[in-house]
Design a protein around this motif. Structure first.
Motif, PDB file in Angstrom:
ATOM      1  N   PRO A  74      12.432  92.552 -66.140  1.00  8.80           N
ATOM      2  CA  PRO A  74      13.787  92.962 -66.544  1.00  8.80           C
ATOM      3  C   PRO A  74      14.870  92.594 -65.537  1.00  8.80           C
ATOM      4  CG  PRO A  74      12.418  94.882 -66.023  1.00  8.80           C
ATOM      5  CD  PRO A  74      11.522  93.690 -65.995  1.00  8.80           C
ATOM      6  N   GLU A  75      14.518  92.421 -64.274  1.00  6.81           N
ATOM      7  CA  GLU A  75      15.522  92.113 -63.241  1.00  6.81           C
ATOM      8  C   GLU A  75      15.007  91.046 -62.306  1.00  6.81           C
ATOM      9  OE1 GLU A  75      18.168  94.981 -60.881  1.00  6.81           O
ATOM     10  OE2 GLU A  75      16.666  96.278 -61.786  1.00  6.81           O
ATOM     11  N   GLY A  76      15.886  90.089 -61.959  1.00  9.51           N
ATOM     12  CA  GLY A  76      15.531  89.101 -60.943  1.00  9.51           C
ATOM     13  C   GLY A  76      14.455  88.147 -61.433  1.00  9.51           C
ATOM     14  N   SER A  77      13.752  87.510 -60.509  1.00  6.87           N
ATOM     15  CA  SER A  77      12.670  86.585 -60.869  1.00  6.87           C
ATOM     16  C   SER A  77      11.659  86.531 -59.727  1.00  6.87           C
ATOM     17  CB  SER A  77      13.228  85.187 -61.122  1.00  6.87           C
ATOM     18  OG  SER A  77      13.716  84.651 -59.905  1.00  6.87           O
ATOM     19  N   PHE A  78      10.449  86.078 -60.057  1.00 10.59           N
ATOM     20  CA  PHE A  78       9.371  85.979 -59.063  1.00 10.59           C
ATOM     21  C   PHE A  78       8.908  84.526 -58.973  1.00 10.59           C
ATOM     22  CE2 PHE A  78       9.208  90.337 -60.651  1.00 10.59           C
ATOM     23  CZ  PHE A  78       9.179  91.063 -59.468  1.00 10.59           C
ATOM     24  N   ASP A  79       8.451  84.134 -57.784  1.00 11.77           N
ATOM     25  CA  ASP A  79       7.888  82.787 -57.619  1.00 11.77           C
ATOM     26  C   ASP A  79       6.521  82.683 -58.294  1.00 11.77           C
ATOM     27  OD1 ASP A  79      10.074  82.258 -56.061  1.00 11.77           O
ATOM     28  OD2 ASP A  79       9.042  82.603 -54.155  1.00 11.77           O
ATOM     29  N   SER A  80       5.748  83.772 -58.210  1.00 11.72           N
ATOM     30  CA  SER A  80       4.408  83.776 -58.803  1.00 11.72           C
ATOM     31  C   SER A  80       3.941  85.210 -58.977  1.00 11.72           C
ATOM     32  CB  SER A  80       3.422  83.012 -57.905  1.00 11.72           C
ATOM     33  OG  SER A  80       3.275  83.697 -56.668  1.00 11.72           O
ATOM     34  N   PHE A  81       2.812  85.364 -59.650  1.00 11.61           N
ATOM     35  CA  PHE A  81       2.191  86.684 -59.825  1.00 11.61           C
ATOM     36  C   PHE A  81       0.727  86.582 -59.393  1.00 11.61           C
ATOM     37  CE2 PHE A  81       5.313  86.087 -63.245  1.00 11.61           C
ATOM     38  CZ  PHE A  81       6.158  87.158 -63.027  1.00 11.61           C
ATOM     39  N   THR A  82       0.146  87.725 -59.081  1.00 12.55           N
ATOM     40  CA  THR A  82      -1.297  87.800 -58.849  1.00 12.55           C
ATOM     41  C   THR A  82      -1.817  88.996 -59.629  1.00 12.55           C
ATOM     42  OG1 THR A  82      -1.115  86.897 -56.613  1.00 12.55           O
ATOM     43  CG2 THR A  82      -3.127  88.077 -57.133  1.00 12.55           C
ATOM     44  N   LEU A  83      -2.871  88.781 -60.415  1.00 16.36           N
ATOM     45  CA  LEU A  83      -3.502  89.880 -61.132  1.00 16.36           C
ATOM     46  C   LEU A  83      -4.801  90.219 -60.407  1.00 16.36           C
ATOM     47  CD1 LEU A  83      -3.211  91.586 -63.842  1.00 16.36           C
ATOM     48  CD2 LEU A  83      -5.078  90.148 -64.649  1.00 16.36           C
ATOM     49  N   GLN A  84      -4.929  91.465 -59.984  1.00 17.25           N
ATOM     50  CA  GLN A  84      -6.134  91.879 -59.265  1.00 17.25           C
ATOM     51  C   GLN A  84      -6.897  92.916 -60.091  1.00 17.25           C
ATOM     52  OE1 GLN A  84      -4.987  93.067 -55.294  1.00 17.25           O
ATOM     53  NE2 GLN A  84      -4.480  90.966 -54.711  1.00 17.25           N
ATOM     54  N   PHE A  85      -8.229  92.816 -60.069  1.00 15.84           N
ATOM     55  CA  PHE A  85      -9.076  93.767 -60.788  1.00 15.84           C
ATOM     56  C   PHE A  85     -10.477  93.678 -60.215  1.00 15.84           C
ATOM     57  CE2 PHE A  85      -9.494  89.713 -62.869  1.00 15.84           C
ATOM     58  CZ  PHE A  85     -10.814  89.640 -63.294  1.00 15.84           C
ATOM     59  N   ARG A  86     -11.324  94.636 -60.561  1.00 11.93           N
ATOM     60  CA  ARG A  86     -12.734  94.567 -60.152  1.00 11.93           C
ATOM     61  C   ARG A  86     -13.576  94.218 -61.377  1.00 11.93           C
ATOM     62  NH1 ARG A  86     -14.014  96.380 -55.132  1.00 11.93           N
ATOM     63  NH2 ARG A  86     -12.321  97.408 -54.008  1.00 11.93           N
ATOM     64  N   LEU A 109     -15.258  88.979 -68.810  1.00 12.13           N
ATOM     65  CA  LEU A 109     -15.485  90.426 -68.651  1.00 12.13           C
ATOM     66  C   LEU A 109     -16.730  90.846 -69.438  1.00 12.13           C
ATOM     67  CD1 LEU A 109     -11.773  91.641 -69.056  1.00 12.13           C
ATOM     68  CD2 LEU A 109     -12.968  90.961 -66.976  1.00 12.13           C
ATOM     69  N   SER A 110     -17.164  92.091 -69.238  1.00 17.13           N
ATOM     70  CA  SER A 110     -18.343  92.608 -69.945  1.00 17.13           C
ATOM     71  C   SER A 110     -17.912  93.533 -71.081  1.00 17.13           C
ATOM     72  CB  SER A 110     -19.219  93.402 -68.971  1.00 17.13           C
ATOM     73  OG  SER A 110     -19.656  92.548 -67.935  1.00 17.13           O
ATOM     74  N   PRO A 111     -18.698  93.572 -72.178  1.00 16.19           N
ATOM     75  CA  PRO A 111     -18.325  94.404 -73.330  1.00 16.19           C
ATOM     76  C   PRO A 111     -18.286  95.898 -72.983  1.00 16.19           C
ATOM     77  CG  PRO A 111     -20.132  92.897 -73.876  1.00 16.19           C
ATOM     78  CD  PRO A 111     -19.951  92.849 -72.402  1.00 16.19           C
ATOM     79  N   SER A 112     -17.434  96.631 -73.668  1.00 13.49           N
ATOM     80  CA  SER A 112     -17.358  98.106 -73.578  1.00 13.49           C
ATOM     81  C   SER A 112     -17.222  98.609 -72.142  1.00 13.49           C
ATOM     82  CB  SER A 112     -18.594  98.756 -74.219  1.00 13.49           C
ATOM     83  OG  SER A 112     -18.795  98.257 -75.517  1.00 13.49           O
ATOM     84  N   GLN A 113     -16.420  97.909 -71.340  1.00 18.95           N
ATOM     85  CA  GLN A 113     -16.197  98.319 -69.951  1.00 18.95           C
ATOM     86  C   GLN A 113     -14.730  98.674 -69.756  1.00 18.95           C
ATOM     87  OE1 GLN A 113     -18.023  98.415 -66.978  1.00 18.95           O
ATOM     88  NE2 GLN A 113     -20.004  97.907 -67.895  1.00 18.95           N
ATOM     89  N   ARG A 114     -14.486  99.685 -68.897  1.00 17.49           N
ATOM     90  CA  ARG A 114     -13.100 100.011 -68.545  1.00 17.49           C
ATOM     91  C   ARG A 114     -12.715  99.237 -67.282  1.00 17.49           C
ATOM     92  NH1 ARG A 114      -9.576 103.954 -69.711  1.00 17.49           N
ATOM     93  NH2 ARG A 114     -11.099 105.106 -70.937  1.00 17.49           N
ATOM     94  N   TYR A 115     -11.603  98.539 -67.357  1.00 15.01           N
ATOM     95  CA  TYR A 115     -11.097  97.779 -66.207  1.00 15.01           C
ATOM     96  C   TYR A 115      -9.694  98.265 -65.857  1.00 15.01           C
ATOM     97  CZ  TYR A 115     -14.866  94.424 -67.059  1.00 15.01           C
ATOM     98  OH  TYR A 115     -16.088  93.824 -67.227  1.00 15.01           O
ATOM     99  N   ARG A 116      -9.391  98.262 -64.557  1.00 15.09           N
ATOM    100  CA  ARG A 116      -8.039  98.587 -64.117  1.00 15.09           C
ATOM    101  C   ARG A 116      -7.419  97.313 -63.542  1.00 15.09           C
ATOM    102  NH1 ARG A 116      -4.834 102.517 -64.080  1.00 15.09           N
ATOM    103  NH2 ARG A 116      -3.245 102.868 -62.488  1.00 15.09           N
ATOM    104  N   PHE A 117      -6.245  96.952 -64.064  1.00 10.56           N
ATOM    105  CA  PHE A 117      -5.578  95.718 -63.655  1.00 10.56           C
ATOM    106  C   PHE A 117      -4.305  96.040 -62.876  1.00 10.56           C
ATOM    107  CE2 PHE A 117      -7.913  94.762 -67.566  1.00 10.56           C
ATOM    108  CZ  PHE A 117      -8.667  93.681 -67.150  1.00 10.56           C
ATOM    109  N   HIS A 118      -4.082  95.303 -61.790  1.00 10.22           N
ATOM    110  CA  HIS A 118      -2.880  95.465 -60.962  1.00 10.22           C
ATOM    111  C   HIS A 118      -2.157  94.120 -60.926  1.00 10.22           C
ATOM    112  CE1 HIS A 118      -4.594  99.267 -59.505  1.00 10.22           C
ATOM    113  NE2 HIS A 118      -5.721  98.588 -59.407  1.00 10.22           N
ATOM    114  N   LEU A 119      -0.905  94.105 -61.406  1.00  8.57           N
ATOM    115  CA  LEU A 119      -0.116  92.872 -61.382  1.00  8.57           C
ATOM    116  C   LEU A 119       0.929  92.957 -60.275  1.00  8.57           C
ATOM    117  CD1 LEU A 119       0.488  90.174 -63.007  1.00  8.57           C
ATOM    118  CD2 LEU A 119       2.375  91.453 -64.025  1.00  8.57           C
TER     119      LEU A 119
END
Length: 231
Positions: A74-86, A109-119
């Protein structure tokens, strides 16, 4: 005389302190509001750096082996992003994403698994903003396979029985096509004109020449390959 000097010393020390204090508090008070006000109308060279903001990270679709996420800036701009997860084994993974992207498909990814994503939104190497979300991958659906094969067998047992044995040999892949490219990703799609596959594997070499393999579930007909290099 001795008392006087002592008294003088005692008196001078607080006086010096008192001289300093009004200066620092005078210095602080006008400057404290200053950083808060100017973002509205201060030079634009500074503010975008401080004010680049990420919108909410949302799950747009899930499959047994992948999750598609999207976000806004919504504001400004980024050069890049990184998505981190286990991953399912608990190993930390990081997907680099180019700054123009607003969505990413996380494969393998594996079926029926809960993942937490950090952008994370990056300027150069500095993380400016960060949003998180959780997603659960879809369950595998093996019950789809028996249904189509059972019905034809009842109708034409003799002709269909050999075919069901031959199906493993008769599964055919259609042409592999590029549906879109970005500086850091390529989206591919394909068809399965005959038979069916349990799963797919996409193999390629990255910019460093390292072999990479993306596992893809058998129901998929497209994949986004992230983390590539421009041109």
């Amino acid at each position: 005389g001795h008392l006087d000097t002592h008294h003088h010393l005692l008196f001078i020390a607080p006086a010096a302190n008192m001289d300093e204090l009004p200066m620092t508090s005078e210095g602080l008070q006008p400057e404290d509001p200053r950083p808060k006000d100017p973002p509205a109308g201060s030079p634009s060279s500074d503010t975008p750096l401080a004010r680049a903001a990420l919108g909410e990270l949302r799950v747009s679709s899930v499959s047994p082996s992948s999750v598609q996420l999207h976000w806004s800036v919504p504001e400004g701009s980024f050069d890049s992003f990184t998505l981190q997860f286990r991953d399912a084994q608990g190993q930390p993974q990081a997907l680099p994403i180019d700054g123009g992207s607003r969505s990413v498909t996380v494969p393998g990814l594996s079926p029926s698994q809960r993942y937490r994503f950090h952008l994370y939104g990056l300027r150069g190497r500095k993380k400016i903003d960060h949003v998180s979300t959780e997603a659960v991958t879809a369950a595998e659906e093996p019950e789809e396979l028996p249904l189509p094969s059972e019905e034809p067998q009842h109708e034409k047992p003799q002709t269909e029985a050999p075919t069901s044995e031959a199906t493993p040999a008769q599964a055919v892949l259609g042409e592999l096509r590029v549906s879109s490219v970005s500086p850091s990703s390529v989206q591919l799609h394909w068809s399965v004109p005959e038979g069916s596959f349990d799963s797919f594997t996409l193999q390629y070499r990255d910019a460093q020449g390292q072999p990479q393999a993306l596992p893809i579930d058998g129901g998929s007909r497209s994949v986004t390959v992230p983390g590539l290099s421009p041109s």
